[in-house]
Design a protein around this motif. Structure first.
Motif, mmCIF file in Angstrom:
data_model
loop_
_atom_site.group_PDB
_atom_site.id
_atom_site.type_symbol
_atom_site.label_atom_id
_atom_site.label_comp_id
_atom_site.label_asym_id
_atom_site.label_seq_id
_atom_site.Cartn_x
_atom_site.Cartn_y
_atom_site.Cartn_z
ATOM 1 N N VAL A 1 3.185 10.311 -5.732
ATOM 2 C CA VAL A 1 4.449 10.511 -4.299
ATOM 3 C C VAL A 1 5.898 10.463 -5.032
ATOM 4 C CG1 VAL A 1 5.595 9.731 -2.867
ATOM 5 C CG2 VAL A 1 3.138 8.985 -2.793
ATOM 6 N N HIS A 2 6.699 12.109 -5.235
ATOM 7 C CA HIS A 2 7.994 12.398 -5.332
ATOM 8 C C HIS A 2 8.578 12.396 -3.689
ATOM 9 C CE1 HIS A 2 5.921 12.953 -8.933
ATOM 10 N NE2 HIS A 2 4.800 13.932 -8.623
ATOM 11 N N LEU A 3 9.590 11.859 -4.412
ATOM 12 C CA LEU A 3 11.097 12.116 -3.534
ATOM 13 C C LEU A 3 11.832 12.805 -4.166
ATOM 14 C CD1 LEU A 3 9.726 8.845 -2.991
ATOM 15 C CD2 LEU A 3 11.359 9.011 -0.631
ATOM 16 N N SER A 4 12.657 13.589 -3.807
ATOM 17 C CA SER A 4 13.942 14.412 -4.059
ATOM 18 C C SER A 4 14.934 14.602 -3.329
ATOM 19 C CB SER A 4 13.715 15.395 -4.652
ATOM 20 O OG SER A 4 12.733 16.651 -4.132
ATOM 21 N N THR A 5 16.381 14.907 -3.684
ATOM 22 C CA THR A 5 17.164 15.263 -3.005
ATOM 23 C C THR A 5 18.075 16.072 -4.417
ATOM 24 O OG1 THR A 5 18.510 13.079 -3.105
ATOM 25 C CG2 THR A 5 17.710 13.632 -1.522
ATOM 26 N N PRO A 6 19.314 16.896 -3.247
ATOM 27 C CA PRO A 6 19.874 17.165 -4.844
ATOM 28 C C PRO A 6 20.329 16.489 -5.953
ATOM 29 C CG PRO A 6 20.561 18.404 -2.252
ATOM 30 C CD PRO A 6 19.781 16.987 -2.061
ATOM 31 N N ASP A 7 21.090 15.222 -5.353
ATOM 32 C CA ASP A 7 20.939 14.194 -6.484
ATOM 33 C C ASP A 7 20.391 12.608 -6.841
ATOM 34 O OD1 ASP A 7 23.647 15.620 -5.545
ATOM 35 O OD2 ASP A 7 24.134 13.918 -4.209
ATOM 36 N N CYS A 8 19.374 12.622 -6.386
ATOM 37 C CA CYS A 8 17.946 11.918 -6.874
ATOM 38 C C CYS A 8 16.984 12.650 -6.746
ATOM 39 C CB CYS A 8 17.797 10.578 -5.819
ATOM 40 S SG CYS A 8 19.788 10.207 -5.385
ATOM 41 N N LYS A 9 15.895 11.808 -7.999
ATOM 42 C CA LYS A 9 15.096 12.101 -7.869
ATOM 43 C C LYS A 9 13.997 11.138 -7.746
ATOM 44 C CE LYS A 9 15.348 16.721 -9.454
ATOM 45 N NZ LYS A 9 14.745 17.132 -8.295
ATOM 46 N N LEU A 10 13.234 10.388 -7.170
ATOM 47 C CA LEU A 10 11.901 9.078 -7.553
ATOM 48 C C LEU A 10 10.901 9.424 -7.563
ATOM 49 C CD1 LEU A 10 14.306 7.997 -4.232
ATOM 50 C CD2 LEU A 10 14.772 7.516 -7.450
ATOM 51 N N ASP A 11 9.777 8.407 -7.918
ATOM 52 C CA ASP A 11 8.193 8.768 -8.570
ATOM 53 C C ASP A 11 8.171 7.659 -8.239
ATOM 54 O OD1 ASP A 11 9.036 11.455 -9.084
ATOM 55 O OD2 ASP A 11 9.204 10.464 -11.124
ATOM 56 N N LEU A 12 6.753 7.168 -7.520
ATOM 57 C CA LEU A 12 5.933 6.483 -7.109
ATOM 58 C C LEU A 12 4.622 6.754 -7.205
ATOM 59 C CD1 LEU A 12 7.748 5.384 -3.303
ATOM 60 C CD2 LEU A 12 7.873 4.143 -6.232
ATOM 61 N N LYS A 13 3.711 5.936 -8.008
ATOM 62 C CA LYS A 13 1.790 5.709 -7.758
ATOM 63 C C LYS A 13 1.479 5.014 -7.392
ATOM 64 C CE LYS A 13 2.042 7.669 -12.744
ATOM 65 N NZ LYS A 13 1.905 8.238 -13.614
ATOM 66 N N LEU A 14 0.462 5.389 -6.489
ATOM 67 C CA LEU A 14 0.695 4.430 -5.567
ATOM 68 C C LEU A 14 -1.301 4.345 -5.653
ATOM 69 C CD1 LEU A 14 2.566 5.832 -2.231
ATOM 70 C CD2 LEU A 14 2.834 3.915 -3.922
ATOM 71 N N PRO A 15 -1.959 3.621 -6.215
ATOM 72 C CA PRO A 15 -3.566 3.167 -6.064
ATOM 73 C C PRO A 15 -4.752 2.534 -4.894
ATOM 74 C CG PRO A 15 -2.295 1.023 -6.865
ATOM 75 C CD PRO A 15 -1.008 1.935 -6.612
ATOM 76 N N TRP A 16 -5.475 3.273 -4.690
ATOM 77 C CA TRP A 16 -5.960 3.648 -3.077
ATOM 78 C C TRP A 16 -7.685 3.036 -3.560
ATOM 79 C CZ3 TRP A 16 -9.396 7.812 -2.264
ATOM 80 C CH2 TRP A 16 -8.858 8.823 -2.998
ATOM 81 N N GLY A 17 -7.795 3.190 -2.323
ATOM 82 C CA GLY A 17 -9.548 3.120 -2.452
ATOM 83 C C GLY A 17 -9.950 1.793 -2.629
ATOM 84 N N LYS A 18 -11.610 1.796 -3.672
ATOM 85 C CA LYS A 18 -12.021 0.857 -3.712
ATOM 86 C C LYS A 18 -11.339 0.029 -4.780
ATOM 87 C CE LYS A 18 -17.263 0.177 -4.668
ATOM 88 N NZ LYS A 18 -18.087 1.380 -5.473
ATOM 89 N N ASP A 19 -11.932 -1.096 -5.155
ATOM 90 C CA ASP A 19 -10.959 -1.707 -6.350
ATOM 91 C C ASP A 19 -9.464 -1.391 -6.233
ATOM 92 O OD1 ASP A 19 -13.209 -3.361 -6.924
ATOM 93 O OD2 ASP A 19 -14.211 -1.210 -7.963
ATOM 94 N N SER A 20 -8.808 -0.515 -5.388
ATOM 95 C CA SER A 20 -7.597 -1.028 -5.875
ATOM 96 C C SER A 20 -6.041 -2.167 -5.869
ATOM 97 C CB SER A 20 -7.213 -0.217 -5.084
ATOM 98 O OG SER A 20 -7.147 -0.165 -3.725
ATOM 99 N N TYR A 21 -7.221 -2.739 -5.188
ATOM 100 C CA TYR A 21 -6.300 -4.346 -4.822
ATOM 101 C C TYR A 21 -7.000 -5.801 -5.747
ATOM 102 C CZ TYR A 21 -4.717 -8.184 -1.652
ATOM 103 O OH TYR A 21 -3.693 -9.125 -2.145
ATOM 104 N N HIS A 22 -5.916 -5.717 -5.916
ATOM 105 C CA HIS A 22 -6.135 -7.576 -6.529
ATOM 106 C C HIS A 22 -4.599 -8.250 -6.179
ATOM 107 C CE1 HIS A 22 -3.900 -6.232 -10.263
ATOM 108 N NE2 HIS A 22 -4.568 -5.191 -9.771
ATOM 109 N N ILE A 23 -5.236 -9.348 -6.445
ATOM 110 C CA ILE A 23 -4.064 -9.999 -6.514
ATOM 111 C C ILE A 23 -3.006 -10.311 -7.986
ATOM 112 C CG2 ILE A 23 -3.406 -12.784 -6.787
ATOM 113 C CD1 ILE A 23 -4.137 -12.108 -3.818
ATOM 114 N N GLU A 24 -1.719 -10.109 -7.928
ATOM 115 C CA GLU A 24 -1.641 -10.396 -9.124
ATOM 116 C C GLU A 24 -1.441 -11.690 -10.252
ATOM 117 O OE1 GLU A 24 0.951 -7.991 -11.086
ATOM 118 O OE2 GLU A 24 -0.916 -5.813 -9.287
#
Length: 303
Positions: free
Chosen positions: A280-303
């Motif tokens: 996921v990428h968010l952008s404005t003329p001043d800012c650029k932000l990047d995220l990675k989002l795991p999804w689906g099977k086996d994506s969730y686990h307790i840290e």
């Protein structure tokens, strides 16, 4: 009697609301109403439990189900704690981390909780809302000192202005969570006329650039949906949000608020896939932000 409904659009909520309205013994019925959140990857989410790949995603030509949007709206409202009849001052719970504990398999983070500004000298209860679970009671009897510290019993004169007290007297929240998983709590007065919500995220998925920041909150058990909550953006400016998931690209333009905040929703599931990582990428003329989002099977686990 006073009744609080956390949503009345589903089968159970509608049934409870109907019975309340039909019975003269119920004097006040309060239904929490929510504010709409825009969406990226507007596709039907998967069921709560893991399912075969063919069932993880509905036809992408269909928008998210109304029940899903209502649920996301409820989460957004809970997190932002706006002023409303049950919370006229817009109070919110504040959490202070003070310890970490390691078990044989998982980690736990320990917090104190504060409800600054809430009336003291009266009894409350504490409830929690975990992603994918119904509302649950956490502590049946809660008291506050002058600092708003949540305590197990009525504070003594020596405890009234303390930021912390004995662990036997204060309410400590021992939290286990996954990456990006929010833990939502609410303090409810005994007369049910005041509700103070709050959200903590022990292991945030976040990005920052200059004054801009954004975090992604897990909104369903297996990453079927994420809430994006941003702050520090130029006020009332266009923020471009792009999501690339399993080769599928979706874009949307959203407007930041007058305070520079942003809320958007990402549905990363792709038909024919049972797991993946959405970029996921968010952008404005001043800012650029990047995220990675795991999804689906086996994506969730307790840290």
């Amino acid at each position: 009697m006073n009744v609080i409904l956390f949503g009345a659009t589903g089968m159970v909520g509608q049934g409870v609301l109907r019975e309340c309205l039909l019975r003269s013994t119920f004097i006040n019925v309060a239904v929490l109403m929510f504010v709409m959140a825009p969406a990226v990857h507007a596709q039907s989410p998967a069921p709560k439990d893991p399912a075969p790949a063919a069932n993880l995603q509905g036809d992408k030509s269909h928008p998210p189900a109304p029940e899903t949007l209502k649920l996301l709206q409820g989460m957004t409202n809970w997190d932002h704690a706006p002023a409303m009849p049950l919370n006229p001052q817009g109070l919110h719970l504040r959490f202070a981390q003070f310890d970490k504990r390691k078990t044989a398999n998982d980690n736990a983070v320990v917090y104190r909780a504060y409800a600054s500004g809430a009336p003291t000298g009266q009894r409350y209860s504490l409830v929690s809302w975990t992603v994918g679970e119904p509302l649950q009671s956490v502590v049946a009897e809660v008291w506050l000192n002058e600092r708003g510290l949540l305590m197990c019993s009525k504070p003594t004169s020596e405890q009234q202005n303390a930021d912390s007290v004995s662990e036997h007297d204060e309410i400590n929240l021992v939290i286990q969570a996954g990456k990006g998983e929010p833990k939502r709590f609410a303090l409810v007065s005994e007369d049910q006329k005041l509700l103070v919500p709050g959200t903590l995220v022990p292991y945030p998925i976040e990005a920052k650039d200059k004054a801009c920041s954004v975090q992604a909150l897990l909104a369903s058990p297996h990453g079927e949906a994420f809430l994006l909550q941003g702050s520090g953006f130029p006020r009332q400016t266009t923020v471009n949000v792009e999501s690339i998931s399993a080769g599928e690209r979706q874009t949307g333009n959203f407007q930041s608020s007058v305070t520079g905040e942003l809320t958007a929703t990402v549905f990363p599931f792709v038909e024919g896939k049972d797991s993946g990582v959405a970029e996921v990428h968010l952008s404005t003329p001043d800012c650029k932000l990047d995220l990675k989002l795991p999804w689906g099977k086996d994506s969730y686990h307790i840290e």
